[in-house]
Design an enzyme around this catalytic site. Structure first.
Site, short mmCIF file in Angstrom:
data_model
loop_
_atom_site.label_atom_id
_atom_site.label_comp_id
_atom_site.label_asym_id
_atom_site.label_seq_id
_atom_site.Cartn_x
_atom_site.Cartn_y
_atom_site.Cartn_z
N LYS A 153 39.34 38.73 56.25
CA LYS A 153 39.89 37.86 55.24
C LYS A 153 41.02 38.67 54.81
O LYS A 153 41.10 39.79 55.84
CB LYS A 153 39.01 38.07 54.01
CG LYS A 153 39.26 37.26 52.96
CD LYS A 153 38.08 36.11 53.28
CE LYS A 153 38.28 34.84 52.25
NZ LYS A 153 37.31 33.64 52.19
N ASP A 189 42.18 30.16 51.78
CA ASP A 189 41.41 30.10 50.47
C ASP A 189 42.41 29.69 49.74
O ASP A 189 42.42 28.67 49.22
CB ASP A 189 40.75 31.72 50.69
CG ASP A 189 39.70 31.78 49.42
OD1 ASP A 189 38.29 31.99 49.91
OD2 ASP A 189 39.26 32.31 48.39
P1 NDP Z 1 41.41 26.32 45.39
O1 NDP Z 1 42.67 27.44 44.65
O2 NDP Z 1 41.75 24.87 45.84
O3 NDP Z 1 41.36 25.84 44.23
C1 NDP Z 1 40.85 26.97 43.15
C2 NDP Z 1 39.67 26.41 41.97
O4 NDP Z 1 39.12 27.30 41.03
C3 NDP Z 1 40.93 26.48 40.74
O5 NDP Z 1 40.44 24.91 39.75
C4 NDP Z 1 41.58 27.54 39.98
O6 NDP Z 1 42.57 26.95 38.53
C5 NDP Z 1 39.58 28.04 40.29
N1 NDP Z 1 40.31 29.71 40.10
C6 NDP Z 1 40.68 29.72 41.02
N2 NDP Z 1 40.06 31.28 40.62
C7 NDP Z 1 40.20 31.45 38.87
C8 NDP Z 1 39.64 32.58 38.00
N3 NDP Z 1 39.77 33.52 38.41
N4 NDP Z 1 38.75 32.05 36.74
C9 NDP Z 1 38.35 30.53 36.61
N5 NDP Z 1 38.67 30.05 37.62
C10 NDP Z 1 39.48 29.95 38.44
O7 NDP Z 1 40.75 26.89 46.13
P2 NDP Z 1 39.57 26.66 46.50
O8 NDP Z 1 38.54 25.37 46.42
O9 NDP Z 1 40.25 26.54 48.19
O10 NDP Z 1 38.88 28.05 46.61
C11 NDP Z 1 36.97 27.78 45.55
C12 NDP Z 1 36.23 29.20 46.03
O11 NDP Z 1 35.40 28.48 47.43
C13 NDP Z 1 36.62 30.12 46.12
O12 NDP Z 1 35.80 30.92 46.13
C14 NDP Z 1 37.04 30.35 47.39
O13 NDP Z 1 36.83 31.95 48.41
C15 NDP Z 1 35.93 29.39 48.04
N6 NDP Z 1 35.60 28.71 49.52
C16 NDP Z 1 37.29 28.31 49.60
C17 NDP Z 1 37.01 27.45 51.24
C18 NDP Z 1 37.83 26.53 51.95
O14 NDP Z 1 37.69 26.09 52.56
N7 NDP Z 1 39.36 26.54 50.71
C19 NDP Z 1 35.78 27.66 51.97
C20 NDP Z 1 34.68 28.68 51.25
C21 NDP Z 1 34.19 29.24 50.00
P3 NDP Z 1 43.89 28.08 38.51
O15 NDP Z 1 44.43 26.86 39.31
O16 NDP Z 1 43.28 27.69 36.88
O17 NDP Z 1 43.43 29.40 39.16
O1 2IT Z 2 35.37 31.91 52.91
C1 2IT Z 2 35.74 30.74 53.46
O2 2IT Z 2 35.49 30.71 54.75
C2 2IT Z 2 37.46 30.51 53.75
N1 2IT Z 2 38.01 30.40 53.40
C3 2IT Z 2 37.68 29.57 55.18
C4 2IT Z 2 37.38 30.44 55.86
C5 2IT Z 2 38.30 29.76 57.72
O3 2IT Z 2 38.52 30.46 58.11
O4 2IT Z 2 38.26 28.70 57.77
#
Ligand code: NDP
Ligand code: 2IT
Length: 447
Positions: free
Chosen positions: A126, A166
């Site tokens: 990561k 992420d």
């Molecule tokens: P994005 O940046 O697309 O979206 C993040 C969302 O979460 C936004 O709505 C953001 O709001 C909110 N957010 C972020 N930080 C905070 C915080 N500290 N408090 C409140 N709200 C918060 O990210 P993703 O959708 O990609 O990721 C969301 C979660 O999913 C994370 O935990 C990530 O690790 C996990 N994840 C993502 C994967 C992927 O493929 N993208 C895969 C597996 C897990 P704001 O705009 O106000 O910051």
């Molecule tokens: O938390 C996760 O699994 C991710 N942000 C996706 C990682 C990836 O390599 O697709």
């Protein structure tokens, strides 16, 4: 057993006392895996977990860039190369002001187990930066990404370490990062995943994490001969994962009533249907606006500033924003209001107290490392397509994603079923991921 776990945690705490999120993630694994190790001669006495909590390598670097006012800004860049026993390091990059070593080490540690669960050959890593993308121009984002990659490029590669997105890193950022990598290496390779469709990306990768988390909820509900159809779903976040969780849940006949961001949440009693979700996607992904603007477009919905959505009555909850966003009180409120299934789209969104409450109530609860593994699994499928130099169809990738989620569900059952039939998905996911990585580490010697 208690004392063995304590003894182990004391060793980790001594070294990493200033890393609360990392310690939280390790504690959860230690509680489930140490008793298992004690029961298995092949793992006992080999200090395998102690080796797993120490990253193979931690990279930390200066990321200087010039903002639109001509000022020089300095951010900090990181890449945690946690474990490569079963494949190249694989995991996302997070750009958020809260990013620090503790958060990235917890994410890298969870990623090792998650990637093992996908059945694909990927190690865990990561990375990211404390850079805040909010309010930055496209030019600033590009210059930051280029500077970040001008150091990271020497440490990664399609057979070494393959980053992805992420929080704060989506298609736009992956594009700028890929462009700089290609220029510096003079090589067009599958070094990043989440790429655009015309330059090596995979269909369904943008959708995969959210879709996968809904498929996993379906798999869990099937064990009770139930489905998500007709259920009211509460989702937090409004980014990549939340958007596609909303889309798939709605397609399967559920009613999603909330989305959120760090400023608050919106509640739409009528459900966030395909048309409303298209508005959210344009608002968040193109205009880069705030979720509060939803209620200007749809005045029958309400915005609750500074609050989380867990007080809204639902049968299914999907935390899809960030770590520790759902605490013990939130869990008890959800349970009181009739929630029966929790499928985590985010990484470690539920605090230990929340997990304890879900387990005590014996509801269906899936930790992110199982239920959000669809994202990285589809990244693995993107890597396969890049190596084969072919593109699979949308249907083909979606079928593989469904099969992977269902296989992950099976492995959770294998190691997580209790005597009374209740499935402890935390225990199941941790032990299953551990076994695969531990076997590879044992075979490869003390390295
Ligand atoms: P994005 O940046 O697309 O979206 C993040 C969302 O979460 C936004 O709505 C953001 O709001 C909110 N957010 C972020 N930080 C905070 C915080 N500290 N408090 C409140 N709200 C918060 O990210 P993703 O959708 O990609 O990721 C969301 C979660 O999913 C994370 O935990 C990530 O690790 C996990 N994840 C993502 C994967 C992927 O493929 N993208 C895969 C597996 C897990 P704001 O705009 O106000 O910051
Ligand atoms: O938390 C996760 O699994 C991710 N942000 C996706 C990682 C990836 O390599 O697709």
């Amino acid at each position: 057993m208690e004392s063995k776990i304590k003894e182990f945690m004391n060793l980790v705490k001594k070294r990493d006392q200033h890393e609360p999120e990392f310690l939280q993630a390790v504690q959860e694994v230690a509680e489930t895996v140490i008793p298992y190790i004690a029961s298995q001669n092949i793992y006992n006495g080999k200090n395998i977990l102690l080796r797993m909590v120490e990253p193979e390598r931690v990279l930390m670097f200066r990321v200087p860039w010039i903002d639109d006012n001509g000022e020089i800004v300095v951010n900090r860049g990181y890449r945690i190369e946690m474990n490569s026993a079963i494949g190249p390091y694989k995991g996302g990059l997070r750009f958020h002001p809260s990013v620090n070593l503790s958060i990235l080490k917890f994410l890298a540690f969870e990623q090792v187990f998650k990637n093992a669960l996908t059945t694909l050959p990927m190690g865990g890593g990561k990375g990211g930066s404390d850079f805040d993308p909010k309010g930055k121009s496209d030019g600033e984002i590009m210059r930051f990404c280029q500077s970040f990659m001008s150091e990271l490029f020497r440490h990664i590669g399609p057979n070494t370490d393959v980053p992805a997105g992420d929080i704060g890193v989506g298609g736009r950022e992956i594009g700028y990062l890929f462009g700089m990598y290609k220029k510096l290496r003079n090589e067009f390779t599958g070094v990043l995943t989440g790429k655009g469709m015309s330059w090596g990306g995979s269909l369904i990768r943008p959708e995969a994490t959210g879709y996968g988390a809904v498929y996993f909820a379906q798999n869990m509900l099937e064990t009770k001969k139930d489905t998500i159809e007709g259920k009211t779903v509460v989702i937090s976040g409004s980014g990549n994962v939340a958007q596609y969780a909303c889309e798939k849940a709605t397609q399967l006949g559920a009613k999603v009533v909330t989305l959120s961001d760090s400023s608050g949440y919106i509640y739409d009693e009528d459900g966030i249907d395909a048309e409303k979700l298209a508005f959210v996607m344009e608002l968040k992904n193109i205009k880069r606006g705030r979720i509060s603007e939803y209620v200007k477009k749809y005045p029958s919905a309400k915005f609750f500033a500074g609050e989380k959505p867990w007080g809204i009555a639902c049968e299914a909850a999907m935390p899809c924003a960030t770590q520790n966003e759902l605490n013990g009180d939130d869990a008890n409120t959800l349970l009181k209001n009739g929630c029966i299934v929790v499928s985590e789209g985010a990484n470690m969104p539920s605090t230990p107290e929340a997990i304890e409450a879900f387990h005590a109530a014996k509801i269906l609860y899936a930790p992110g490392k199982a239920s959000n593994a669809g994202g990285v699994a589809t990244s693995g499928l993107e890597m396969s397509q890049n190596s084969l130099r072919i593109n699979w169809t949308r249907e083909e990738v979606d079928e593989r994603l469904k099969k992977i989620m269902s296989d992950i569900h099976d492995s959770c059952i294998k190691y997580g079923r209790q005597d009374d039939g209740y499935i402890d998905y935390v225990r199941g996911a941790n032990i299953s991921g551990f076994v695969k990585v531990a076997d590879a580490m044992l075979a490869q010697g003390v390295v």
